[in-house]
Design an enzyme around this catalytic site. Structure first.
Site, PDB file in Angstrom:
ATOM      1  N   LYS A 284     -14.570 -25.188  16.704  1.00 30.10           N
ATOM      2  CA  LYS A 284     -14.478 -24.903  15.294  1.00 30.10           C
ATOM      3  C   LYS A 284     -14.954 -23.488  15.004  1.00 30.10           C
ATOM      4  O   LYS A 284     -15.858 -22.966  15.643  1.00 30.10           O
ATOM      5  CB  LYS A 284     -15.334 -25.897  14.492  1.00 30.10           C
ATOM      6  CG  LYS A 284     -14.817 -27.333  14.588  1.00 30.10           C
ATOM      7  CD  LYS A 284     -15.633 -28.242  13.695  1.00 30.10           C
ATOM      8  CE  LYS A 284     -15.098 -29.649  13.771  1.00 30.10           C
ATOM      9  NZ  LYS A 284     -15.841 -30.575  12.911  1.00 30.10           N
TER      10      LYS A 284
ATOM     11  N   THR B 118      -6.396 -25.959  13.567  1.00 33.18           N
ATOM     12  CA  THR B 118      -7.338 -25.449  14.557  1.00 33.18           C
ATOM     13  C   THR B 118      -8.423 -26.452  14.894  1.00 33.18           C
ATOM     14  O   THR B 118      -8.787 -26.643  16.061  1.00 33.18           O
ATOM     15  CB  THR B 118      -7.989 -24.152  14.055  1.00 33.18           C
ATOM     16  OG1 THR B 118      -6.983 -23.170  13.818  1.00 33.18           O
ATOM     17  CG2 THR B 118      -9.004 -23.612  15.063  1.00 33.18           C
ATOM     18  N   ASN B 119      -8.945 -27.121  13.872  1.00 31.93           N
ATOM     19  CA  ASN B 119     -10.094 -27.997  14.080  1.00 31.93           C
ATOM     20  C   ASN B 119      -9.723 -29.449  14.382  1.00 31.93           C
ATOM     21  O   ASN B 119     -10.487 -30.152  15.056  1.00 31.93           O
ATOM     22  CB  ASN B 119     -11.001 -27.963  12.849  1.00 31.93           C
ATOM     23  CG  ASN B 119     -11.685 -26.627  12.679  1.00 31.93           C
ATOM     24  OD1 ASN B 119     -12.692 -26.342  13.323  1.00 31.93           O
ATOM     25  ND2 ASN B 119     -11.129 -25.787  11.826  1.00 31.93           N
ATOM     26  N   PHE B 120      -8.564 -29.901  13.908  1.00 31.42           N
ATOM     27  CA  PHE B 120      -8.226 -31.320  14.057  1.00 31.42           C
ATOM     28  C   PHE B 120      -6.811 -31.540  14.595  1.00 31.42           C
ATOM     29  O   PHE B 120      -6.358 -32.682  14.655  1.00 31.42           O
ATOM     30  CB  PHE B 120      -8.382 -32.037  12.704  1.00 31.42           C
ATOM     31  CG  PHE B 120      -9.790 -31.981  12.173  1.00 31.42           C
ATOM     32  CD1 PHE B 120     -10.785 -32.784  12.701  1.00 31.42           C
ATOM     33  CD2 PHE B 120     -10.133 -31.090  11.155  1.00 31.42           C
ATOM     34  CE1 PHE B 120     -12.081 -32.725  12.224  1.00 31.42           C
ATOM     35  CE2 PHE B 120     -11.427 -31.017  10.673  1.00 31.42           C
ATOM     36  CZ  PHE B 120     -12.409 -31.835  11.206  1.00 31.42           C
TER      37      PHE B 120
END
Length: 225
Positions: free
Chosen positions: A2, A137-139
């Site tokens: 993250k 990007t994060n999930f």
């Protein structure tokens, strides 16, 4: 990994989000089914008047995260889980659960629709491009995302006004990651409060029941369609 700034914001916001949310987990919320309209309805976008005779979510249109029209009518024949989302909330990790739910039932016809909103705690301050990048990007989000809208009060997007009128104020969003389940016919099936996880047994049972009534005549929906 993250992004540090966003991860820090998520950490700082999480306690406030969980503490301030008025929604609590419930066990098997009773479905409040609404039959779809038997005749075609005009597409209702932001600012449209909501008719009490509107019976189908397929009458409404969002704007996609990339700026293109996102009519719910394109999901006719498929159940749709509509979730108001935010990037800086204690429930933001539910993006991961929503993606897992989507992957589990995508081939069966389920659509998950993320609807970013800044209504609760100012926890979605980003613009469309920032929100899309954060989710991917994060999930690794691949399900469709709408552009940011208002989901509460008189200025709410027409879909949310209609859903509140249909299922009542008790089933309307009280915080981020509230979930409406729309049936294959466009009728509202039920609602789940924020604290109910996307991969929980009650959500999966409701999704499977909705899928059992679906014609499943189309292939998987691409993100942003």
């Amino acid at each position: 990994m993250k992004k540090p700034a966003m991860a820090f914001g998520l950490f700082m916001a999480s306690a406030a989000c969980a503490a301030e949310s008025g929604e609590r987990a419930v066990s098997d919320p009773a479905p409040a089914s609404v039959d779809a309209a038997t005749t075609a309805a005009p597409q209702a976008g932001p600012g449209a008047n909501i008719s009490s005779a509107t019976k189908s979510a397929h009458a409404f249109t969002f704007t996609g995260i990339a700026g293109d029209p996102l009519p719910l009518e394109q999901f006719s024949g498929r159940p749709v889980l509509v979730v108001n989302t935010a990037s800086l909330c204690g429930f933001t990790d539910q993006y991961g659960g929503l993606q897992s739910l989507y992957e589990t039932y995508e081939e069966d016809g389920l659509v998950v629709l993320g609807v970013p909103s800044n209504d609760f705690g100012g926890q979605e301050p980003g613009q469309a491009g920032e929100i899309k990048e954060f989710c991917e990007t994060n999930f690794n989000v691949r399900f469709p995302l709408a552009d940011k809208v208002v989901v509460k009060g008189n200025g709410a997007h027409p879909f949310y006004q209609w859903a509140r009128e249909t299922l009542g104020a008790d089933n309307a969003p009280k915080w981020n990651f509230h979930k409406y389940l729309v049936g294959p016919d466009g009728g509202l099936v039920t609602a789940f409060p924020s604290a109910v996880e996307p991969m929980s047994a009650e959500v999966r049972r409701a999704v499977e029941a909705a899928l059992s009534t679906s014609a499943n005549t189309q292939g998987p929906i691409a993100p942003g369609e």
